[in-house]
Design an enzyme around this catalytic site. Sequence first.
Site, PDB file in Angstrom:
ATOM      1  N   HIS A   1      17.025 -15.996  61.485  1.00  0.00           N
ATOM      2  CA  HIS A   1      15.629 -15.694  61.130  1.00  0.00           C
ATOM      3  C   HIS A   1      14.807 -16.971  61.268  1.00  0.00           C
ATOM      4  CE1 HIS A   1      12.621 -15.242  57.732  1.00  0.00           C
ATOM      5  NE2 HIS A   1      12.407 -14.140  58.410  1.00  0.00           N
TER       6      HIS A   1
ATOM      7  N   HIS B   1      11.251  -4.561  56.538  1.00  0.00           N
ATOM      8  CA  HIS B   1      10.894  -5.350  55.351  1.00  0.00           C
ATOM      9  C   HIS B   1      11.249  -4.633  54.041  1.00  0.00           C
ATOM     10  CE1 HIS B   1       8.082  -7.529  58.191  1.00  0.00           C
ATOM     11  NE2 HIS B   1       8.630  -8.520  57.547  1.00  0.00           N
TER      12      HIS B   1
END
Length: 381
Positions: free
Chosen positions: A284, A185
């Site tokens: 994703h 992230h």
Amino acid sequence: MKIVGYETFLVAPRWQFLRIDTDEGISGWGEPIVEGRAEAVQGAVAACMEYLVGTDPLRIEEHWQVLAKGGFYRGGAVLSSALAGIDQALWDIKGRHHGVPVHELLGGPVRERVRMYTWAHGVDNAALVDDAQAKVASGFTAVKINVSEALPPIPGAADVRRMAARVEALRTALGDGVDIALDFHGRLSTAATRQLLPLLEPLLPLFVEEPVTPEYSRDLRRITESTSIPIATGERLFSRWDFRDVLTTGIAVAQPDISHAGGVSEVRRIAAMAEAYDVNVAPHCPLGPITLAASLQIDFATPNFLIQEQSLGIEYGGGNELLDYLVDPAVFAFTDGHVERPTGPGLGIEINEEVVREAAANPHRWRSPILRHEDGSFAEW
Ligand SMILES: O=C(O)[C@@H](O)[C@H](O)[C@H](O)CO
Ligand SMILES: [Mg+2]
């Protein structure tokens, strides 16, 4: 055929669905959403639909060009996600009009089943191992984990070793038969990432995702050249132009999101661009059933596809989850970690509109959590 109307629905846990209607009785569904920014995307969809109502829904490319470029200002999360959901709905309509699944319109299937992965969570190593084993027991052959929460961008020795130990505990528990992906992230700096990756190399992760956020994409080259671990990124890139320079940095996996990066049309093109750089595609998808259905249509038609993310949605609260909105949830059932090829027309799913309406009667207000470092300073999620 003409578009005659549309409706948007903010549904739990954190999604937005869009239905576009035509004068021939065919409707198509899409999922225009940015996690935590649903109302902004809803407004952008309304503006796009001002142009679309009255036009021919089968002219997808023409509409894509007008909506992507006709407003003078372009791109970014909100506009590209509004366009993405609209594009999905138009492909759904086109597939239903011709009576074929979307992947047939993209050149036909290049595989018979698609490999899936999902998240495993846990505050400590034992909880993480438990959750990962539960996911494996439910049929997954690959999981993705957070390596850390809210660390300083350059963590000290204890934190670096703790992150490596977390992955090692999981590899020991799962063995080599289950693949482990690691999502960073973008929480660590480039320097800290380069320090950590060599400790992870012996554990053979499937990939390390978002070692840096897109602001630092030019540093990806320094990371890919420092490690043998395949590097993945792309959930916060919104077009083929956003991906263009990133594809030259030595990454191994591109992760466009079908609900953020301009829909089926644009992700198809991003995948083709990626192929020219020996980059594989792992769409994703911590999102809802329409995004997953649209992703699978791409996966079945994409030669350089790697693996598909899926989230049940339950981890975001709000009651409803992925399968609740489907008339026939069996379309996403998987065996041996793989989903079979969907054969229904359009995106291949039937949305249960009654459940959608019930959920939208109490629109969600999901927001990304605001996290803090131990010293009280803001930490990126
Ligand atoms: O790769 C993933 O699934 C995560 O990075 C999610 O996109 C993030 O939590 C925002 O939804
Ligand atoms: Mg991610």
